[in-house]
Scaffold this active site. Structure first.
Site, short mmCIF file in Angstrom:
data_model
loop_
_atom_site.label_atom_id
_atom_site.label_comp_id
_atom_site.label_asym_id
_atom_site.label_seq_id
_atom_site.Cartn_x
_atom_site.Cartn_y
_atom_site.Cartn_z
N SER A 145 0.90 -1.04 0.08
CA SER A 145 -0.11 0.19 -0.05
C SER A 145 0.79 1.32 -0.04
CB SER A 145 -1.04 -0.08 1.15
OG SER A 145 -1.41 1.27 1.49
N LYS A 187 1.88 -3.74 6.68
CA LYS A 187 2.36 -3.50 5.24
C LYS A 187 3.85 -3.56 5.17
CE LYS A 187 -1.80 -4.36 3.27
NZ LYS A 187 -1.76 -5.68 2.94
N TYR A 242 -2.01 -1.18 10.80
CA TYR A 242 -2.25 -1.64 9.65
C TYR A 242 -1.17 -1.37 8.83
CZ TYR A 242 -3.77 -1.52 4.82
OH TYR A 242 -3.89 -1.91 3.47
P1 NAD Z 1 -10.96 -7.16 1.24
O1 NAD Z 1 -11.13 -7.16 2.71
O2 NAD Z 1 -12.05 -6.91 0.32
O3 NAD Z 1 -10.28 -8.36 0.77
C1 NAD Z 1 -9.27 -9.06 1.78
C2 NAD Z 1 -9.64 -10.85 1.77
O4 NAD Z 1 -8.75 -11.34 2.67
C3 NAD Z 1 -10.97 -10.65 2.46
O5 NAD Z 1 -12.00 -11.66 1.58
C4 NAD Z 1 -11.00 -11.52 3.66
O6 NAD Z 1 -12.02 -12.26 4.06
C5 NAD Z 1 -9.59 -12.11 3.36
N1 NAD Z 1 -8.98 -12.42 4.54
C6 NAD Z 1 -8.43 -11.58 5.80
N2 NAD Z 1 -7.92 -12.23 6.43
C7 NAD Z 1 -7.67 -13.71 6.24
C8 NAD Z 1 -7.13 -14.54 6.70
N3 NAD Z 1 -6.45 -14.82 7.81
N4 NAD Z 1 -7.31 -16.00 5.99
C9 NAD Z 1 -7.79 -15.98 5.01
N5 NAD Z 1 -8.50 -14.83 4.37
C10 NAD Z 1 -8.35 -13.79 4.98
O7 NAD Z 1 -9.77 -6.15 0.93
P2 NAD Z 1 -9.25 -5.34 -0.50
O8 NAD Z 1 -9.71 -4.31 -0.49
O9 NAD Z 1 -9.71 -6.37 -1.49
O10 NAD Z 1 -7.71 -5.42 -0.24
C11 NAD Z 1 -6.97 -6.85 -0.67
C12 NAD Z 1 -5.33 -6.38 -0.17
O11 NAD Z 1 -5.26 -5.18 -0.69
C13 NAD Z 1 -5.32 -6.46 1.29
O12 NAD Z 1 -4.19 -6.89 1.84
C14 NAD Z 1 -5.27 -4.94 1.54
O13 NAD Z 1 -4.72 -4.50 2.82
C15 NAD Z 1 -4.57 -4.23 0.28
N6 NAD Z 1 -5.07 -3.11 0.06
C16 NAD Z 1 -6.04 -2.39 -0.12
C17 NAD Z 1 -6.26 -1.08 -0.43
C18 NAD Z 1 -7.67 -0.81 -0.58
O14 NAD Z 1 -8.05 0.62 -0.57
N7 NAD Z 1 -8.79 -1.46 -0.71
C19 NAD Z 1 -5.24 -0.25 -0.58
C20 NAD Z 1 -3.84 -0.62 -0.38
C21 NAD Z 1 -3.72 -2.05 0.03
N1 UFG Z 2 -12.62 11.03 3.18
C1 UFG Z 2 -13.57 11.80 3.57
N2 UFG Z 2 -14.89 11.07 4.31
C2 UFG Z 2 -15.04 10.18 4.29
C3 UFG Z 2 -13.98 9.41 3.88
C4 UFG Z 2 -12.68 9.91 3.40
O1 UFG Z 2 -13.87 13.10 3.61
O2 UFG Z 2 -15.78 9.71 4.64
C5 UFG Z 2 -11.45 11.77 2.82
C6 UFG Z 2 -10.16 11.42 3.50
O3 UFG Z 2 -10.00 12.28 4.59
C7 UFG Z 2 -9.13 11.30 2.27
C8 UFG Z 2 -9.93 10.87 1.10
O4 UFG Z 2 -11.19 11.15 1.25
O5 UFG Z 2 -8.73 12.72 2.13
C9 UFG Z 2 -9.62 9.36 0.86
O6 UFG Z 2 -9.95 8.91 1.87
P1 UFG Z 2 -9.98 7.16 2.08
O7 UFG Z 2 -10.47 6.82 3.55
O8 UFG Z 2 -10.85 6.59 1.07
O9 UFG Z 2 -8.47 6.62 1.75
P2 UFG Z 2 -7.03 7.17 2.29
O10 UFG Z 2 -6.23 7.78 1.38
O11 UFG Z 2 -7.20 7.71 3.60
O12 UFG Z 2 -6.55 5.53 2.46
C10 UFG Z 2 -6.71 4.20 1.75
C11 UFG Z 2 -6.75 3.25 2.46
C12 UFG Z 2 -5.45 2.74 3.05
C13 UFG Z 2 -4.40 2.75 2.13
C14 UFG Z 2 -4.26 4.08 1.54
C15 UFG Z 2 -3.18 4.30 0.34
O13 UFG Z 2 -7.68 2.99 3.33
O14 UFG Z 2 -5.59 1.39 3.35
O15 UFG Z 2 -5.27 4.47 0.90
O16 UFG Z 2 -3.41 3.16 -0.34
F1 UFG Z 2 -3.16 2.68 2.96
#
Ligand code: NAD
Ligand code: UFG
Length: 337
Positions: free
Chosen positions: A124, A153, A149
């Site tokens: 991330s 990572k 979190y």
């Molecule tokens: P998500 O929660 O939709 O998917 C994660 C999946 O992992 C879920 O289906 C959950 O059931 C499964 N899981 C969690 N713990 C587990 C375990 N111990 N054993 C087996 N399965 C397990 O999240 P996502 O948005 O699809 O994210 C996927 C990956 O990308 C995650 O590692 C997340 O940290 C990373 N990531 C997501 C974002 C974002 O904004 N969505 C940004 C940066 C990184």
């Molecule tokens: N925001 C609002 N209102 C909300 C939610 C978000 O104003 O209800 C704003 C936040 O302050 C920020 C922007 O929208 O300025 C984006 O916020 P998000 O929560 O959607 O995303 P972040 O950039 O804070 O974080 C996300 C993921 C993290 C990841 C990061 C970088 O949640 O896990 O992107 O990949 F690490």
């Protein structure tokens, strides 16, 4: 290749399954469904016309992983499984370190026992902390994370790099995602948060569908063009395609590589609200609240390394991201129900 996809029922994992299958790869999914639904897998099967081997298994269960790995000849693991809610990680650090760190250690132990040394990891942009340069390049030093979190990572990246240092036959691709939004164009799969969404786009779509009254914008006094936070939003289908390109790198024995997956464009919260309203012809009422602790003003990527080295770049713009997020939410007001 035959790919073990951990967390394949989740938001990014389910979209990636489609792109992997479309590119001729086979997949085996392991997910404990703690933040997802088996329905997502059924829908991916419908979209792809392919039957997907699925195991409802926790990645901390080594015995179960061994049985799966004995059964399937796996060449590479794409590791999505993990907990991802920033705020929850602050209140439940033990659960986050146990799930993400212990889970990854258990997984890579089982993979090692089966001679599987090709790993693509979902990292991330959060590992940059407060980025020292904007746009953020992969050379930008990893920073101080503001929550457990983010540290998971940060640490998992280091664990995987150390594995390769000890045994250079490992191939590890660390993909640093920026802000994934959007959904598959079918509207059959999408982001399905539990409870009150933490992230901006699912909150907006829940306002649009009438589940929430108004959006709370966290601060309008940042040093940005309109005062609201600026982020690099990327369509989840583009992100999914990045994993297929990363597999090509793995196949050519890349060693350790790190790539930003973003668009390189920064949009403010108000930009997103206005684009969503314009594209979908719906109104998003909002109020300005205090800043959210831990948020930074601006974060967007320099994604040029992924283009130069992998031939990957994001194709979709903010309009498609807003259109597809709404298409999913409108068709599935209660997510997977
Ligand atoms: P998500 O929660 O939709 O998917 C994660 C999946 O992992 C879920 O289906 C959950 O059931 C499964 N899981 C969690 N713990 C587990 C375990 N111990 N054993 C087996 N399965 C397990 O999240 P996502 O948005 O699809 O994210 C996927 C990956 O990308 C995650 O590692 C997340 O940290 C990373 N990531 C997501 C974002 C974002 O904004 N969505 C940004 C940066 C990184
Ligand atoms: N925001 C609002 N209102 C909300 C939610 C978000 O104003 O209800 C704003 C936040 O302050 C920020 C922007 O929208 O300025 C984006 O916020 P998000 O929560 O959607 O995303 P972040 O950039 O804070 O974080 C996300 C993921 C993290 C990841 C990061 C970088 O949640 O896990 O992107 O990949 F690490």
């Amino acid at each position: 290749m035959n790919i073990l996809v951990t967390g394949g029922a989740g938001y990014i994992g389910s979209h990636t399954l489609i792109e992997l299958i479309a590119s001729g790869h086979s997949v085996v999914v392991v997910d404990n469904l703690c933040n997802s639904s088996k329905i997502a897998i059924n829908r991916v099967e419908k979209i792809t016309g392919t039957s997907i081997p699925f195991y409802e298994t926790d990645i901390r269960d080594k015995e179960a992983l061994n049985i799966i790995l004995d059964k399937h000849q796996i060449n590479c693991c794409i590791h999505f499984a993990g907990l991802k809610a920033v705020g929850e990680s602050v209140s439940h650090p033990h659960e986050y370190y146990d799930n993400n760190i212990t889970g990854t250690l258990t997984l890579i132990g089982a993979l090692r026992e089966h001679g599987i040394k090709n790993i693509i990891f979902s990292s991330s942009a959060t590992v940059y902390g407060e980025p020292q340069v904007i746009p953020v390049t992969e050379d930008c030093p990893k920073g101080i994370c503001t929550n457990p979190y983010g540290w998971t990572k940060w640490m998992i990246e280091q664990m995987l790099i150390d594995l390769h240092t000890a045994d250079p036959t490992y191939n590890v691709v660390l993909l640093r995602y920026f802000n994934p939004i959007g959904a598959h164009e079918s509207g059959l799969i999408g982001e399905n948060p539990n409870g009150i969404p933490n992230n901006l786009m699912p909150y907006i779509t829940q306002v649009a569908v009438g589940k929430r009254d108004k959006l709370h914008i966290f601060g309008n006094d940042y040093d940005t063009p309109d005062g609201t936070g600026v982020r690099d939003y990327i369509h989840v289908v583009d992100l999914a395609k990045g994993h297929v390109k990363a597999l090509n790198a793995i196949q050519s024995n890349c060693g350790v590589e790190v790539y930003n997956l973003g668009t390189g464009k920064g949009y403010s919260v108000l930009d997103i609200v206005k684009a969503f309203e314009r594209v979908n012809d719906v109104k998003i009422p909002y109020v300005i609240d205090d800043r959210r602790p831990g948020d930074i003003a601006t974060c967007y990527s320099d994604p040029s390394k992924a283009w130069t080295a992998l031939g990957w770049k994001a194709e979709y713009g903010i309009e498609e991201m807003c259109r597809d997020s709404w298409n999913w939410q409108r068709q599935n007001p209660d997510g997977y129900g």
